[in-house]
Design a protein around this motif. Structure first.
Motif, mmCIF file in Angstrom:
data_model
loop_
_atom_site.group_PDB
_atom_site.id
_atom_site.type_symbol
_atom_site.label_atom_id
_atom_site.label_comp_id
_atom_site.label_asym_id
_atom_site.label_seq_id
_atom_site.Cartn_x
_atom_site.Cartn_y
_atom_site.Cartn_z
ATOM 1 N N SER A 72 33.002 76.807 124.133
ATOM 2 C CA SER A 72 32.299 76.862 125.420
ATOM 3 C C SER A 72 33.276 76.869 126.600
ATOM 4 O O SER A 72 32.851 76.864 127.752
ATOM 5 N N GLU A 109 22.697 74.721 132.379
ATOM 6 C CA GLU A 109 21.537 75.531 131.986
ATOM 7 C C GLU A 109 21.793 77.028 132.161
ATOM 8 O O GLU A 109 21.460 77.836 131.296
ATOM 9 N N LEU A 112 24.069 78.371 129.457
ATOM 10 C CA LEU A 112 23.398 78.457 128.154
ATOM 11 C C LEU A 112 22.374 79.593 128.128
ATOM 12 O O LEU A 112 22.219 80.269 127.120
ATOM 13 N N ARG A 116 22.425 82.752 125.545
ATOM 14 C CA ARG A 116 21.249 83.213 124.775
ATOM 15 C C ARG A 116 21.029 84.697 124.991
ATOM 16 O O ARG A 116 20.767 85.450 124.061
ATOM 17 N N LEU A 123 22.771 76.623 118.828
ATOM 18 C CA LEU A 123 23.758 75.877 119.609
ATOM 19 C C LEU A 123 24.109 74.606 118.854
ATOM 20 O O LEU A 123 23.222 73.881 118.395
ATOM 21 N N LEU A 125 25.995 71.172 119.462
ATOM 22 C CA LEU A 125 26.596 70.321 120.495
ATOM 23 C C LEU A 125 27.413 69.191 119.857
ATOM 24 O O LEU A 125 26.894 68.439 119.022
ATOM 25 N N ALA A 154 19.891 72.891 127.178
ATOM 26 C CA ALA A 154 19.734 73.780 126.016
ATOM 27 C C ALA A 154 18.259 74.114 125.798
ATOM 28 O O ALA A 154 17.899 75.275 125.579
ATOM 29 N N PHE A 159 16.819 77.403 123.815
ATOM 30 C CA PHE A 159 17.350 77.247 122.451
ATOM 31 C C PHE A 159 16.336 76.497 121.591
ATOM 32 O O PHE A 159 15.930 75.386 121.914
ATOM 33 N N LEU A 162 18.857 73.873 117.534
ATOM 34 C CA LEU A 162 19.886 73.021 118.139
ATOM 35 C C LEU A 162 20.434 72.059 117.089
ATOM 36 O O LEU A 162 19.665 71.380 116.404
#
Ligand code: SF4
Length: 386
Positions: A72, A109, A112, A116, A123, A125, A154, A159, A162
């Protein structure tokens, strides 16, 4: 159900982190928040893809995993470019799983959402803990609040697949601490959870603190207790354990990891990435080669060292050891069709001894570890490697 033997996977390694965590022994280089390296590194990845395109020769790719390091740290536009290049170079399945790992401190946000739109649909994390004291001890750069915000972002970004990584066995961690971590994870309702036992690596700061008596690891019995708490807790909350360290809502198992555990072939792109093709496990060259590519182009600059060149026997032993990590285990008829090996015959004595000890089970044609052996799986699995 996917027959992983017929499909292919791609792993892309982004070997940069803002700073090194105190326990980490992975191949990653601390670079602060510098943006200087990304374009050069991407040029290297593109050059490697072009050189390796023929490896898969039209075979369908069912999973792409962008891991690190801290992927990321790439911008969303760079991720978009990377995925476009992959689509132009390889044959991607229409229902491909595309995962990116992210550090909660590095996403928001908008970012992300853009990931997408670029095609990322899973995703992962690196939360590691929901307790700030534990994050501090691990040397993580993010806080519990960062994790909560990343989870919110997310979901807001859309998403629906997750994963949260959590670490247990952190020095000083009590059963209450660990249960609190699991409760916080449930509040996020992730589709997938990976729970890793903290491994002490001698050359890390944490390894040295333990060596110098400044920090104490938990006793094995305590670690086992935390593991058992996780299994019961997650089962109660509707998660299925499908591998020693991995839990998922039904249908949300990580396809990329299943690909490894089915001992299928994959390409690893990027500095230090590992590939497994034609019985050869090979590691790419280190970062210097990548960062030089743009200035001083070298053919096959990515080629590194062969870690393992397997005989046919080693190949199927590898498949046994990987397959037994899954809770489903190994379908012995399928195994015989795939490798021409009758596991009953090959392992007659080992199977008898391990079954008598309650460490493995044979049921409905599957050979699998007994749940009581999950925590000591390494000791059991090495019996199959002799
Ligand atoms: S973020 Fe991950 S890869 Fe990077 S230093 Fe920390 S543990 Fe290692």
């Amino acid at each position: 159900m996917i027959n992983h033997g017929n499909y292919r996977g791609i792993y892309i390694h982004i070997p940069f982190c803002i700073a090194k965590c105190g326990y980490c022994d992975f191949y990653s280089v601390p670079i602060g928040r510098s943006m200087d390296w990304q374009e050069q590194y991407l040029r290297g990845l593109v050059a490697e893809m072009e050189q390796r395109a023929s490896f898969y020769d039209g075979q369908r790719i069912i999973t792409i995993y962008i891991g690190g390091g801290t992927p990321s740290l790439l911008t969303s536009e760079q991720i978009d470019r990377l995925l476009n290049k992959l689509a132009a170079t390889f044959t991607l399945s229409s229902d491909i799983e595309i995962t990116i790992e992210a550090n909660p401190a590095t996403v928001n946000e908008k970012y992300l959402q853009e990931c997408r739109q670029a095609g990322v649909n899973r995703l992962s994390l690196g939360v590691q803990s929901f307790i700030d004291r534990e994050l501090c001890l691990l040397g993580r750069l993010h806080s519990t609040q960062d994790s909560k915000e990343a989870i919110r972002a997310a979901r807001a970004a859309g998403f629906t697949n997750l994963n949260l990584d959590l670490i247990y066995g952190i020095p000083g961690q009590t059963t209450d601490d660990w249960t609190a971590n699991l409760c916080q994870a449930m509040a996020a309702a992730p589709e997938h959870l990976s729970l890793y036992l903290l491994q002490l690596e001698p050359h890390t700061p944490m390894g040295r603190w333990v060596d110098e008596g400044k920090l104490f690891m938990l006793e094995e019995e305590q670690e086992y207790q935390l593991y058992q708490i996780s299994r019961e807790f997650l089962s109660h909350h509707g998660y299925q354990q499908y591998e020693i360290s991995n839990f998922a809502r039904p249908g949300k198992e990580c396809r990329h990891n299943l690909h490894y555990w089915h001992s299928a072939e994959y390409i690893g792109l990027g500095a230090g990435a590992v590939s497994f093709i034609n019985r050869i496990r090979q590691q790419n060259a280190q970062l210097d080669s990548y960062l030089q590519t743009s200035d001083d182009y070298q053919p096959n600059f990515w080629q590194g060292e062969i870690l393992e060149s397997m005989s046919e026997r080693q190949r199927w032993i590898d498949a046994v050891v990987m397959g037994l990590r899954t809770t489903q285990g190994i379908n012995m008829d399928d195994f015989k069709r795939r490798f021409g090996v009758d596991l009953h015959q090959e392992y007659a004595q080992v199977i008898n001894e391990l079954m008598a000890g309650g460490f493995i089970i044979i049921k409905d044609g599957y050979l699998r570890l007994a749940p009581s052996a999950y925590f000591i799986s390494n000791q059991v699995l090495c019996r199959f490697m002799a």
